[in-house]
Enzyme design. Sequence first.
Site, PDB file in Angstrom:
ATOM      1  N   ASN A  95       0.725  -1.144  -0.069  1.00 46.89           N
ATOM      2  CA  ASN A  95      -0.512  -0.187  -0.571  1.00 46.89           C
ATOM      3  C   ASN A  95       0.692   1.177  -0.057  1.00 46.89           C
ATOM      4  O   ASN A  95       2.012   1.238   0.817  1.00 46.89           O
ATOM      5  CB  ASN A  95      -0.780  -0.096   1.364  1.00 46.89           C
ATOM      6  N   ARG A 123      -8.478 -11.552   7.487  1.00 44.62           N
ATOM      7  CA  ARG A 123      -8.473 -12.638   8.662  1.00 44.62           C
ATOM      8  C   ARG A 123      -9.210 -12.985  10.049  1.00 44.62           C
ATOM      9  O   ARG A 123      -8.680 -12.124  11.020  1.00 44.62           O
ATOM     10  CB  ARG A 123      -7.525 -12.955   8.505  1.00 44.62           C
ATOM     11  N   LYS A 177      -4.833   5.773  -5.937  1.00 45.39           N
ATOM     12  CA  LYS A 177      -4.798   4.346  -4.608  1.00 45.39           C
ATOM     13  C   LYS A 177      -4.080   5.247  -3.640  1.00 45.39           C
ATOM     14  O   LYS A 177      -4.876   5.564  -2.445  1.00 45.39           O
ATOM     15  CB  LYS A 177      -4.147   3.332  -4.129  1.00 45.39           C
ATOM     16  N   ASN A 195     -15.432   2.815   7.587  1.00 44.55           N
ATOM     17  CA  ASN A 195     -14.837   3.944   6.198  1.00 44.55           C
ATOM     18  C   ASN A 195     -16.194   5.028   5.626  1.00 44.55           C
ATOM     19  O   ASN A 195     -15.998   6.445   6.197  1.00 44.55           O
ATOM     20  CB  ASN A 195     -14.518   3.340   5.334  1.00 44.55           C
TER      21      ASN A 195
END
Length: 294
Positions: A95, A123, A177, A195
Site C-alpha cells: 500500500n 482474516r 490509490k 470508512n
Amino acid sequence: MIAILGAGSMGRLWAATLPAGQVAFVPRPGQAPDPACYRFQPLEGESFSVTVPWLQRGQSPELLLVTTKAGDTLEALKDALPSIASSTPIVLFQNGLGSQQQVSETWPQRPVLAASTTEGANRPKPGLTVHAGRGATWVGALNTEGQPLVGRVAQQLAESGLEVHPEQDILGRLWQKLVINAGINAFTAVLDCSNGEILNQPFYQQWIAPLCEEISRLLGAAGQPCHPPEALRESIEAVARKTATNTSSMRADRLAGRPTEIDFINGYLARLGQQHGIATPVNQMLTEQVQQLN
Ligand code: KPL
C-alpha cells in the site's frame, strides 16, 4: 513455482487462488518449518482448506510476490533475495508509496514490478482467510528490467482466476490509490470508525478540504495529472460511501496492535512536501496522530 513473501491476508488470497502445487511461501527468519495450513472462504461457495509449503533452499521460483506490510518490505527482501535468482521478477503489492522506490533503488539490477489491487481479503479469526470483496489487480514495471516481463507476469497472476490487467503507468495507479488511502485511512484509525462513518465526523469535515488542497499541489510536484482539490474530495468520498461498512486496513492494523502503514501514506506525502517546498500541515498532523496511536 510462484513464491510469496508475506503470509498475511493478501498473500493467502493469492496462495489460495493460484493453481495448487505451484505456490510456496518464503520463510521469514525463525518461522516454523511446518507448511502453512488455513481455511479459505472464496466469494462464492464452500470454504476449503489450503496447505502451502515453504520454499526450500535451492528451489528457484519463476516469480516472487511480495505481500508484506510496506514497513517490513525492505528487511524481508534483504533476508530473502540472497537465495533467489537475480532474474526472478519481484512484484510488490504494498500500500502507499515509498517502499516500492526503496526496493527498486536497493536492487536496481533486478526486474521490479508493482501491483495495485482492489481485491478485499481479511482474516476474521486465526486459521481463516476470507475473500471479502471482488476487485481487480493492475501490474506494471517499476524499472526497465521489469518492463518486458509485464505481460507474462500478468498472465501468471491471472491463472488465479482473479481479474488482472497489465498496466503501463503503474506509478499513476499507485498514486490514485494513495490519494484514496490518504483521505480515508488515517481518519478511520484516529476516529476508530468504519470508512463510511468518517463522513459525518466533525474532525473529518474540518480537515478534508485543506488535506485535498495539499494533495492536489503534491500531485503536480510529483509529475502526476493535476486534479482540483474538490475532484479529489469527490473521489475519496465516493470510495468511503462504496466501502461504508469496511474497516480500513489502517484501522484493522491499529485494532490488532500491528504497526500501521501511515509512514507510506500521509507520511510519504508529508516527506514529499518537504522535498518540494510544499507545506503539508494536515498530512503531518494526521501522520503524528496515527503514530501516537501505535
Ligand atoms: O484500501 C483501502 C484500505 O482500507 O486500505 C480502502 C480503499 C480505504 C478500503 O477499505
